[in-house]
Design a protein around this motif. Structure first.
Motif, PDB file in Angstrom:
ATOM      1  N   MET A  48       0.831  -1.220   0.000  1.00 19.22           N
ATOM      2  CA  MET A  48       0.000   0.000   0.000  1.00 19.22           C
ATOM      3  C   MET A  48       0.865   1.269   0.000  1.00 19.22           C
ATOM      4  O   MET A  48       1.772   1.400   0.817  1.00 19.22           O
ATOM      5  N   LYS A  49       0.536   2.150  -0.915  1.00 18.80           N
ATOM      6  CA  LYS A  49       1.244   3.430  -0.925  1.00 18.80           C
ATOM      7  C   LYS A  49       0.749   4.292   0.225  1.00 18.80           C
ATOM      8  O   LYS A  49      -0.414   4.221   0.615  1.00 18.80           O
ATOM      9  N   LYS A  50       1.671   5.100   0.750  1.00 16.01           N
ATOM     10  CA  LYS A  50       1.260   6.012   1.818  1.00 16.01           C
ATOM     11  C   LYS A  50       0.440   7.157   1.232  1.00 16.01           C
ATOM     12  O   LYS A  50       0.653   7.562   0.091  1.00 16.01           O
ATOM     13  N   LEU A  51      -0.472   7.666   2.065  1.00 17.65           N
ATOM     14  CA  LEU A  51      -1.306   8.792   1.624  1.00 17.65           C
ATOM     15  C   LEU A  51      -0.762  10.104   2.191  1.00 17.65           C
ATOM     16  O   LEU A  51      -0.453  10.202   3.379  1.00 17.65           O
ATOM     17  N   ILE A  52      -0.605  11.066   1.317  1.00 15.00           N
ATOM     18  CA  ILE A  52      -0.135  12.384   1.753  1.00 15.00           C
ATOM     19  C   ILE A  52      -1.240  13.401   1.519  1.00 15.00           C
ATOM     20  O   ILE A  52      -1.808  13.475   0.433  1.00 15.00           O
ATOM     21  N   SER A  53      -1.557  14.182   2.570  1.00 12.41           N
ATOM     22  CA  SER A  53      -2.578  15.231   2.425  1.00 12.41           C
ATOM     23  C   SER A  53      -1.901  16.556   2.122  1.00 12.41           C
ATOM     24  O   SER A  53      -1.025  16.993   2.867  1.00 12.41           O
ATOM     25  N   ILE A  54      -2.305  17.174   1.035  1.00 12.06           N
ATOM     26  CA  ILE A  54      -1.798  18.511   0.729  1.00 12.06           C
ATOM     27  C   ILE A  54      -2.885  19.504   1.117  1.00 12.06           C
ATOM     28  O   ILE A  54      -3.981  19.470   0.572  1.00 12.06           O
ATOM     29  N   VAL A  55      -2.578  20.353   2.103  1.00 12.88           N
ATOM     30  CA  VAL A  55      -3.577  21.283   2.617  1.00 12.88           C
ATOM     31  C   VAL A  55      -3.297  22.689   2.094  1.00 12.88           C
ATOM     32  O   VAL A  55      -2.209  23.224   2.294  1.00 12.88           O
ATOM     33  N   VAL A  56      -4.267  23.260   1.393  1.00 16.68           N
ATOM     34  CA  VAL A  56      -4.061  24.576   0.782  1.00 16.68           C
ATOM     35  C   VAL A  56      -5.154  25.555   1.208  1.00 16.68           C
ATOM     36  O   VAL A  56      -6.319  25.361   0.889  1.00 16.68           O
ATOM     37  N   PRO A  57      -4.800  26.602   1.970  1.00 22.92           N
ATOM     38  CA  PRO A  57      -5.783  27.625   2.298  1.00 22.92           C
ATOM     39  C   PRO A  57      -5.915  28.586   1.116  1.00 22.92           C
ATOM     40  O   PRO A  57      -4.911  28.920   0.488  1.00 22.92           O
ATOM     41  N   ALA A  58      -7.124  29.014   0.822  1.00 21.90           N
ATOM     42  CA  ALA A  58      -7.280  29.936  -0.308  1.00 21.90           C
ATOM     43  C   ALA A  58      -8.344  30.976  -0.015  1.00 21.90           C
ATOM     44  O   ALA A  58      -9.461  30.653   0.366  1.00 21.90           O
ATOM     45  N   HIS A  59      -7.955  32.222  -0.161  1.00 25.03           N
ATOM     46  CA  HIS A  59      -8.906  33.316   0.010  1.00 25.03           C
ATOM     47  C   HIS A  59      -8.781  34.247  -1.193  1.00 25.03           C
ATOM     48  O   HIS A  59      -7.738  34.865  -1.374  1.00 25.03           O
ATOM     49  N   ASN A  60      -9.803  34.286  -1.990  1.00 29.59           N
ATOM     50  CA  ASN A  60      -9.792  35.131  -3.196  1.00 29.59           C
ATOM     51  C   ASN A  60      -8.541  34.946  -4.044  1.00 29.59           C
ATOM     52  O   ASN A  60      -7.812  35.889  -4.302  1.00 29.59           O
TER      53      ASN A  60
END
Ligand code: UDP
Ligand code: MG
Length: 317
Positions: free
Chosen positions: A1-13
């Motif tokens: 099983m490949k590891k899962l990576i979460s990419i977290v991106v905040p976006a405002h306008n």
């Protein structure tokens, strides 16, 4: 099983830079990395310019493109907090939506993580983007922070970072409301690994952080991290009280007990000034005492955990 990576991106306008950030940078980079599965979590922080619509469109392409929509603008720190809370990965990477933090660095972050680092922090190699005031303000900020006893925040460290699952779990339990994400991650410890990168210029659009907001952020960092400013005023009070007290004592003995053998002829106004200065010192001291009480109430109300255990390094728990 490949590891899962979460990419977290905040976006405002971020409509002006969003598609170019995604197409030319983030998705391109991620498609080159074959050893991991990725989920992308966008947090739309109350955008009013169509950012959300575009994100929702992207989300129809893949289940791993997730969108959290805030009911209004809550600020980047809350956006990061939300994204990290929803992250399902074995590690999470936080990155801005404006292209200033290069997705090209992601493989390096992952590499350091695989080598054993629980936190990998992107550090700007130099201050490229700001004007004179912001640049030196930032230097002053880190200098003050260190002076105030915060030795765990490295100058130039940014929100572009990777945190592993154990750290993420600890982070998600921190309850305080007024929060600076990177300050909290720094506070958690876990011996971060630092990776230098060049902070780019914005792809398009305007930064939402102006000087006023940055200043507020700096004040928040000080207030939430340290009681030293209060203590400094207490010390000033002690010095003032001591000096004026000695002067007053000298005046008393010289003038009223010995009949001014030194022929100083100190006028009443001067004696009055010494007395008032003495009292001001006392007021400063008592204020600092009150402030210390308030600060201990403040510390309690933050409700931080008493300690963080590094489970990976602990044995036979
Ligand atoms: N951002 C956000 N909420 C805000 C302000 C900014 O989510 O209220 C996001 C923004 O879309 C960007 C990141 O936070 O992805 C960094 O913001 P910005 O570029 O304005 O600030 P910088 O740190 O580059 O000065
Ligand atoms: Mg930016």
């Amino acid at each position: 099983m490949k590891k899962l990576i979460s990419i977290v991106v905040p976006a405002h306008n971020e409509i002006a830079s969003l598609s170019s950030f995604l197409e030319d940078q983030l998705l391109t980079e991620l498609s080159k990395i074959k050893d991991y599965n990725f989920e992308i979590i966008f947090v739309d922080d109350g955008s009013t310019d169509g950012t959300l619509d575009l994100l929702q469109e992207y989300s129809t392409r893949s289940k791993n493109f997730r969108v959290i929509s805030f009911s209004r603008n809550f600020g980047k720190e809350m956006a990061l907090t939300a994204g990290l809370r929803y992250a399902r990965g074995d590690a999470a990477i936080t990155i801005d939506a404006d292209g200033q933090q290069p997705p090209k660095l992601i493989p390096t972050l992952l590499e350091e993580w695989e080598k054993g680092a629980d936190i990998v922090v992107g550090v700007r190699d130099h201050y490229t983007k700001h004007g004179f005031i912001a640049r030196n303000g930032s230097r002053l900020f880190y200098w003050l922070l260190r002076r105030m006893g915060n030795h765990y925040t490295v100058a130039g460290s940014t929100d572009f970072r990777l945190i592993s699952r154990p750290v993420l779990d600890e982070f998600n339990q921190l309850p305080e409301h007024s929060r600076i994400t990177r300050g909290l991650i720094d506070w958690l410890g876990f011996t971060p690994k630092y990776v230098k990168y060049t902070y780019g210029t914005r792809l398009a659009g305007k930064p939402s952080y102006n000087l006023k907001k940055l200043f507020r952020l700096a004040i928040d960092s000080f207030v939430s991290m340290s009681t030293t400013p209060l203590v400094i005023f207490g010390y000033i009070g002690v010095i003032i009280t001591l000096l004026s007290g000695l002067l007053g004592l000298f005046c008393l003995i010289n003038q009223y007990l010995l009949g001014d053998p030194l022929h100083l002829y100190w006028p009443g106004t001067l004696q009055m000034a010494i007395l008032i200065t003495f009292l001001v010192g006392l007021v400063l001291i008592s204020q600092a005492m009150t402030a210390l009480y308030i600060s201990s109430i403040h510390t309690e109300s933050l409700g931080r955990p008493l300690f963080i255990v590094n489970k990976k390094e602990s044995r036979n728990l």
